[in-house]
Design an enzyme around this catalytic site. Structure first.
Site, PDB file in Angstrom:
ATOM      1  N   HIS A   1     111.620  63.276  67.758  1.00 33.27           N
ATOM      2  CA  HIS A   1     112.211  62.576  67.076  1.00 33.27           C
ATOM      3  C   HIS A   1     112.942  61.314  67.473  1.00 33.27           C
ATOM      4  CE1 HIS A   1     112.775  66.287  64.596  1.00 33.27           C
ATOM      5  NE2 HIS A   1     111.939  65.706  63.832  1.00 33.27           N
TER       6      HIS A   1
ATOM      7  N   ASP B   1     112.766  68.461  58.177  1.00 29.66           N
ATOM      8  CA  ASP B   1     113.521  69.187  58.912  1.00 29.66           C
ATOM      9  C   ASP B   1     114.823  68.446  59.215  1.00 29.66           C
ATOM     10  OD1 ASP B   1     113.217  67.783  61.577  1.00 29.66           O
ATOM     11  OD2 ASP B   1     111.177  68.393  61.141  1.00 29.66           O
TER      12      ASP B   1
ATOM     13  N   ASP C   1     107.165  62.688  45.765  1.00 25.76           N
ATOM     14  CA  ASP C   1     106.011  62.204  46.538  1.00 25.76           C
ATOM     15  C   ASP C   1     105.940  60.961  47.298  1.00 25.76           C
ATOM     16  OD1 ASP C   1     103.170  60.870  46.495  1.00 25.76           O
ATOM     17  OD2 ASP C   1     102.913  63.275  46.527  1.00 25.76           O
ATOM     18  N   GLY C   2     105.917  61.066  48.582  1.00 27.20           N
ATOM     19  CA  GLY C   2     105.976  59.794  49.198  1.00 27.20           C
ATOM     20  C   GLY C   2     105.213  58.840  48.889  1.00 27.20           C
TER      21      GLY C   2
ATOM     22  N   ASP D   1     106.979  60.235  58.784  1.00 27.27           N
ATOM     23  CA  ASP D   1     106.901  61.735  59.572  1.00 27.27           C
ATOM     24  C   ASP D   1     106.191  62.832  58.817  1.00 27.27           C
ATOM     25  OD1 ASP D   1     107.325  63.578  61.538  1.00 27.27           O
ATOM     26  OD2 ASP D   1     109.656  63.901  60.777  1.00 27.27           O
ATOM     27  N   SER D   2     104.900  62.724  59.091  1.00 31.58           N
ATOM     28  CA  SER D   2     104.072  63.557  58.285  1.00 31.58           C
ATOM     29  C   SER D   2     103.426  64.598  58.742  1.00 31.58           C
ATOM     30  CB  SER D   2     103.141  62.498  57.556  1.00 31.58           C
ATOM     31  OG  SER D   2     102.088  62.084  58.611  1.00 31.58           O
ATOM     32  N   THR D   3     102.717  65.490  58.155  1.00 29.59           N
ATOM     33  CA  THR D   3     101.921  66.496  58.878  1.00 29.59           C
ATOM     34  C   THR D   3     100.572  65.779  59.043  1.00 29.59           C
ATOM     35  OG1 THR D   3     101.185  66.991  56.524  1.00 29.59           O
ATOM     36  CG2 THR D   3     102.993  68.285  57.388  1.00 29.59           C
ATOM     37  N   ASP D   4      99.595  66.470  59.299  1.00 34.31           N
ATOM     38  CA  ASP D   4      98.305  65.991  59.930  1.00 34.31           C
ATOM     39  C   ASP D   4      97.419  65.533  58.573  1.00 34.31           C
ATOM     40  OD1 ASP D   4      98.570  66.121  62.731  1.00 34.31           O
ATOM     41  OD2 ASP D   4      97.767  67.967  62.805  1.00 34.31           O
TER      42      ASP D   4
ATOM     43  N   PRO E   1      97.645  67.982  51.487  1.00 31.58           N
ATOM     44  CA  PRO E   1      98.477  66.995  50.547  1.00 31.58           C
ATOM     45  C   PRO E   1      99.016  66.055  51.420  1.00 31.58           C
ATOM     46  CG  PRO E   1      99.280  69.288  50.365  1.00 31.58           C
ATOM     47  CD  PRO E   1      98.131  69.379  51.476  1.00 31.58           C
TER      48      PRO E   1
END
EC number: 2.5.1.16
Length: 286
Positions: free
Chosen positions: A64, A88, A140-141, A158-161, A165
């Site tokens: 972060h 988070d 939805d970004g 700051d996304s998931t892999d 989605p």
């Protein structure tokens, strides 16, 4: 719910990382994700979405701090900041340490992740929810970036892999929409994985960013939770000068901000890539 068990994370073929769960604090589907929270004696609270570790209370500051403070000290006037993802709210906490930020908007697709993190990770995100500069939009970004009329100085993805989605957040179309909503001189930072384990994903993302922005680079952060070596954060802008801000200027802009990982000297050094990552990057952007 409590009990002793092992939680496994499998992200890459042939590799599995096991965490001893001294306590299982929560397990449930949210509609968008399968969410689990465990307590581990080394990493503290560990949040997993769809079986993949997202954040731990012990090492969240590393990721972060580098995602927030590198662009915010490099930018001359980061008044309006957008976070896409980051449910988070640990990233939001770091962004709001900067007095120069006047407004922070966070767009998160899953309200339950924000609510859950507010309850279980208050040790690092509690200040966010009392800050009048902060606002969450549950949306939805990718759609937000395509449709909003607002403009931003810094955008943090700051996304998931890039699977499921999250895959849409690594496409040229999405990056083009980010450029559209970026003010002149603005900076986009994106999570671009661990190149040693994800070389093709890294190259695809870097190539897509370079096809949209005039100045594309990446920098490194080492986070123990994210197995496989250095993680890369993509840097994109149409202003190459922000990549070369003197350390003295970075120090002045970071004055009074408490960090445990970020320093202005490390800011500069983080853009020096190991040869194998530099080679992947060069292949992607040429």
């Amino acid at each position: 719910m409590s009990g002793k068990k092992t939680v496994s994370e499998t992200l890459h073929g042939g590799i599995r990382v096991d965490f001893d769960a001294d306590e299982v604090l929560y397990e449930e589907g949210t509609g968008h994700h399968r969410l689990a929270l465990i307590r581990n004696r080394l990493f503290g609270k560990v949040l997993l979405l769809d079986g993949a570790v997202q954040v731990t209370s012990a090492d969240e500051f590393m990721y972060h701090e580098m995602m927030a403070h590198v662009p915010l000290t490099a930018h001359a006037d980061p008044r309006d900041v957008l976070i896409i993802g980051g449910g988070d709210c640990g990233l939001a906490e770091e962004v709001l340490k900067h007095d120069r930020v006047q407004r922070l908007t966070q767009v998160e697709i899953d309200a339950s992740v924000v609510d859950f993190s507010r309850e279980h990770f208050a040790e690092f995100n509690a200040p966010v929810f009392d800050d009048p500069r902060f606002a969450v939009e549950i949306a939805d970004g990718a759609r937000f970036a395509a449709e909003t009329d607002r403009r931003f100085d810094v955008i943090l993805v700051d996304s998931t892999d890039p699977t499921g989605p999250g895959a849409v957040l690594f496409t040229p179309e999405f990056y083009g929409n980010l450029k559209r909503i970026l003010r002149p001189g603005g900076i986009v930072i994106s999570q671009n994985g661990v190149p040693f384990l994800q070389p093709s994903e890294f190259k695809t993302a870097m190539g897509a960013l370079a096809s949209v922005f005039a100045a594309t680079s990446c920098y490194l952060v080492a986070v123990p939770t994210y197995f496989g070596g250095h993680m890369t954060l993509g840097w994109s802008s149409d202003d190459a000068e922000a990549l070369h801000v003197p350390e003295e200027t970075l120090s002045a802009r970071a004055a009074g901000i408490q960090t445990r990982y970020y320093t202005p000297a490390h800011h500069r050094a983080a853009f020096v890539l190991p040869r194998f990552i530099q080679t992947l990057f060069d292949e992607a952007v040429t």
